[in-house]
Every structure is written in C-alpha cells, then in structure tokens.
Design a protein around this motif. Structure first.
Motif, PDB file in Angstrom:
ATOM      1  N   LEU A  19       0.810  -1.227   0.000  1.00 22.82           N
ATOM      2  CA  LEU A  19       0.000   0.000   0.000  1.00 22.82           C
ATOM      3  C   LEU A  19       0.843   1.278   0.000  1.00 22.82           C
ATOM      4  CD1 LEU A  19      -3.106  -0.879   2.193  1.00 22.82           C
ATOM      5  CD2 LEU A  19      -3.028  -0.459  -0.265  1.00 22.82           C
ATOM      6  N   PRO A  20       1.906   1.377   0.796  1.00 18.39           N
ATOM      7  CA  PRO A  20       2.741   2.580   0.706  1.00 18.39           C
ATOM      8  C   PRO A  20       3.367   2.767  -0.678  1.00 18.39           C
ATOM      9  CG  PRO A  20       3.185   1.424   2.743  1.00 18.39           C
ATOM     10  CD  PRO A  20       2.308   0.521   1.916  1.00 18.39           C
ATOM     11  N   MET A  39      -6.950  -2.145   1.379  1.00 21.97           N
ATOM     12  CA  MET A  39      -6.423  -3.460   1.712  1.00 21.97           C
ATOM     13  C   MET A  39      -7.464  -4.540   1.471  1.00 21.97           C
ATOM     14  SD  MET A  39      -4.241  -4.698   5.029  1.00 21.97           S
ATOM     15  CE  MET A  39      -3.168  -3.294   4.880  1.00 21.97           C
ATOM     16  N   GLU A  40      -8.686  -4.295   1.905  1.00 22.60           N
ATOM     17  CA  GLU A  40      -9.750  -5.289   1.731  1.00 22.60           C
ATOM     18  C   GLU A  40     -10.051  -5.522   0.249  1.00 22.60           C
ATOM     19  OE1 GLU A  40     -10.121  -2.502   3.674  1.00 22.60           O
ATOM     20  OE2 GLU A  40      -9.753  -3.468   5.604  1.00 22.60           O
ATOM     21  N   GLU A  41     -10.099  -4.449  -0.524  1.00 21.72           N
ATOM     22  CA  GLU A  41     -10.383  -4.582  -1.958  1.00 21.72           C
ATOM     23  C   GLU A  41      -9.252  -5.298  -2.690  1.00 21.72           C
ATOM     24  OE1 GLU A  41     -13.183  -4.064  -3.688  1.00 21.72           O
ATOM     25  OE2 GLU A  41     -14.080  -3.649  -1.742  1.00 21.72           O
ATOM     26  N   ALA A  45      -9.570  -8.775  -4.715  1.00 21.68           N
ATOM     27  CA  ALA A  45      -9.196  -8.892  -6.128  1.00 21.68           C
ATOM     28  C   ALA A  45      -8.133  -9.962  -6.346  1.00 21.68           C
ATOM     29  CB  ALA A  45      -8.710  -7.543  -6.652  1.00 21.68           C
ATOM     30  N   LEU A  46      -7.176 -10.053  -5.444  1.00 19.54           N
ATOM     31  CA  LEU A  46      -6.095 -11.038  -5.572  1.00 19.54           C
ATOM     32  C   LEU A  46      -6.554 -12.468  -5.325  1.00 19.54           C
ATOM     33  CD1 LEU A  46      -3.258  -9.125  -3.696  1.00 19.54           C
ATOM     34  CD2 LEU A  46      -3.249  -9.704  -6.130  1.00 19.54           C
ATOM     35  N   THR A  47      -7.569 -12.625  -4.449  1.00 20.66           N
ATOM     36  CA  THR A  47      -7.979 -13.972  -4.041  1.00 20.66           C
ATOM     37  C   THR A  47      -9.295 -14.431  -4.660  1.00 20.66           C
ATOM     38  OG1 THR A  47      -9.064 -13.109  -2.051  1.00 20.66           O
ATOM     39  CG2 THR A  47      -6.748 -13.789  -1.842  1.00 20.66           C
ATOM     40  N   ALA A  48      -9.898 -13.608  -5.506  1.00 18.02           N
ATOM     41  CA  ALA A  48     -11.137 -14.016  -6.184  1.00 18.02           C
ATOM     42  C   ALA A  48     -10.856 -15.246  -7.043  1.00 18.02           C
ATOM     43  CB  ALA A  48     -11.658 -12.869  -7.055  1.00 18.02           C
ATOM     44  N   PRO A  50     -12.063 -16.683 -10.622  1.00 17.15           N
ATOM     45  CA  PRO A  50     -10.637 -16.489 -10.858  1.00 17.15           C
ATOM     46  C   PRO A  50     -10.188 -15.118 -10.336  1.00 17.15           C
ATOM     47  CG  PRO A  50     -11.832 -16.079 -12.881  1.00 17.15           C
ATOM     48  CD  PRO A  50     -12.855 -16.536 -11.863  1.00 17.15           C
ATOM     49  N   PRO A  51      -8.901 -14.931 -10.115  1.00 14.94           N
ATOM     50  CA  PRO A  51      -8.415 -13.641  -9.609  1.00 14.94           C
ATOM     51  C   PRO A  51      -8.754 -12.500 -10.570  1.00 14.94           C
ATOM     52  CG  PRO A  51      -6.712 -15.304  -9.423  1.00 14.94           C
ATOM     53  CD  PRO A  51      -7.821 -15.905 -10.233  1.00 14.94           C
ATOM     54  N   LEU A  52      -9.068 -11.347 -10.002  1.00 13.96           N
ATOM     55  CA  LEU A  52      -9.317 -10.146 -10.795  1.00 13.96           C
ATOM     56  C   LEU A  52      -8.034  -9.361 -11.015  1.00 13.96           C
ATOM     57  CD1 LEU A  52     -12.563  -8.949  -8.991  1.00 13.96           C
ATOM     58  CD2 LEU A  52     -12.377 -10.256 -11.122  1.00 13.96           C
ATOM     59  N   LEU A  53      -7.054  -9.586 -10.160  1.00 12.74           N
ATOM     60  CA  LEU A  53      -5.808  -8.836 -10.187  1.00 12.74           C
ATOM     61  C   LEU A  53      -4.639  -9.784  -9.959  1.00 12.74           C
ATOM     62  CD1 LEU A  53      -4.395  -5.993 -10.159  1.00 12.74           C
ATOM     63  CD2 LEU A  53      -4.657  -6.065  -7.672  1.00 12.74           C
ATOM     64  N   PHE A  54      -3.589  -9.552 -10.712  1.00 11.15           N
ATOM     65  CA  PHE A  54      -2.333 -10.273 -10.557  1.00 11.15           C
ATOM     66  C   PHE A  54      -1.274  -9.231 -10.258  1.00 11.15           C
ATOM     67  CE2 PHE A  54      -5.119 -12.455 -13.446  1.00 11.15           C
ATOM     68  CZ  PHE A  54      -5.142 -13.738 -12.930  1.00 11.15           C
TER      69      PHE A  54
END
Length: 154
Positions: A19-20, A39-41, A45-48, A50-54
């Motif tokens: 985050l920083p 942090m929650e978002e 996104a990382l753990t969805a 399928p993942p939404l974010l890599f």
C-alpha cells in the motif's frame, strides 16, 4: 554492498508493504490516492476465483522497492486475450538498477503462460523516462485519449 533483489507474486501478507508503494506511485504520477478500504479490496481482487488482479513485488532484503500489477482482458478488435499492465513502479533511489526490467520480465512471462496475445499499458504523457524504458523493451506507442467516469454506488 548491493542488496539482492527478488521478484515474486504478491500475497495478502505483502499488503502492508504494498500500500505505501501504491501511494508513492500515485504521488509520482500526480494523482490523488486514498488507502481507505484499499487493503480489503486488494485482497478480494487477488484472491477471487478467478483472480481479478495479478501482482508482483520487488523485494530488497525485507523491503518492498517496486511492484507491477495487471489484469487479464479481451480485445474485441484483436479477437484475443491480452494482459493489461495497470502499474509498473520502482521506488525512487532504486530506479536504474534493472528492477523495472525484472518486474517487466515477470509480467511478460505471466502473459505468455496465460496465452495472451499482447501486453498493453499506459503511462502519463510527461513521463519520458518510462516512455524510453518501454520503447527499449520493443513496445510500440499507440496514441489514444483516456477517459475516466466515476460510477456512484448505492
């Protein structure tokens, strides 16, 4: 003595250090940034599935010094899957040491493994250092206008 730099996929445990970096990246690009709810978002996104974010993080010893993030998308005009690299950032003081290249290599390898036809991204018009870096990678510049429209949620 030069610190050893390692690139790896970001895990939820890395968010306190990530985050920083996101805030520094936003400031560098002259954007406003609020970590509120971030942090929650990001975890979502990382753990969805399928993942939404890599995302990948560059670590020197125990310090986060850079990151890259991307999403998989589909191009109607190209009829193909592509990787949209949302961010590639290296902390000031660490630039010019090949860390951006290492992050790019991780993104590129991921795109190839996923069968993406291209990797696409953008950088601010004024960021000539980034433009030179991307051209050295062999990228082709496409001039387009980018629009942002906030969507109000209930």
């Amino acid at each position: 003595m030069q610190a050893s730099v390692h690139i790896r996929r970001i895990a939820a445990a890395d968010l306190e250090q990530w985050l920083p970096l996101c805030a520094e990246h936003a400031a560098y690009e002259r954007l406003t940034y609020s970590p509120d709810g971030g942090m929650e978002e990001l975890v979502r996104a990382l753990t969805a599935e399928p993942p939404l974010l890599f995302a990948w993080i560059a670590m020197a010893n125990e310090s986060a010094i850079g990151y890259a993030s991307a999403t998989v998308d589909f191009s109607t005009l190209d009829h193909a899957t592509y990787l949209h690299m949302d961010c590639l950032f290296v902390r000031d003081g660490w630039r010019g040491r090949g860390i951006g290249q290492q992050l790019w290599s991780a993104v590129h390898a991921f795109a190839r493994a996923r069968g993406c036809r291209t990797v696409q991204w953008q950088t601010p018009e004024w960021n000539v250092d980034a433009a030179r870096f991307y051209l050295r990678l062999g990228a082709t510049e496409m001039i387009k206008r980018r629009y942002v429209l906030p969507i109000e949620t209930a």
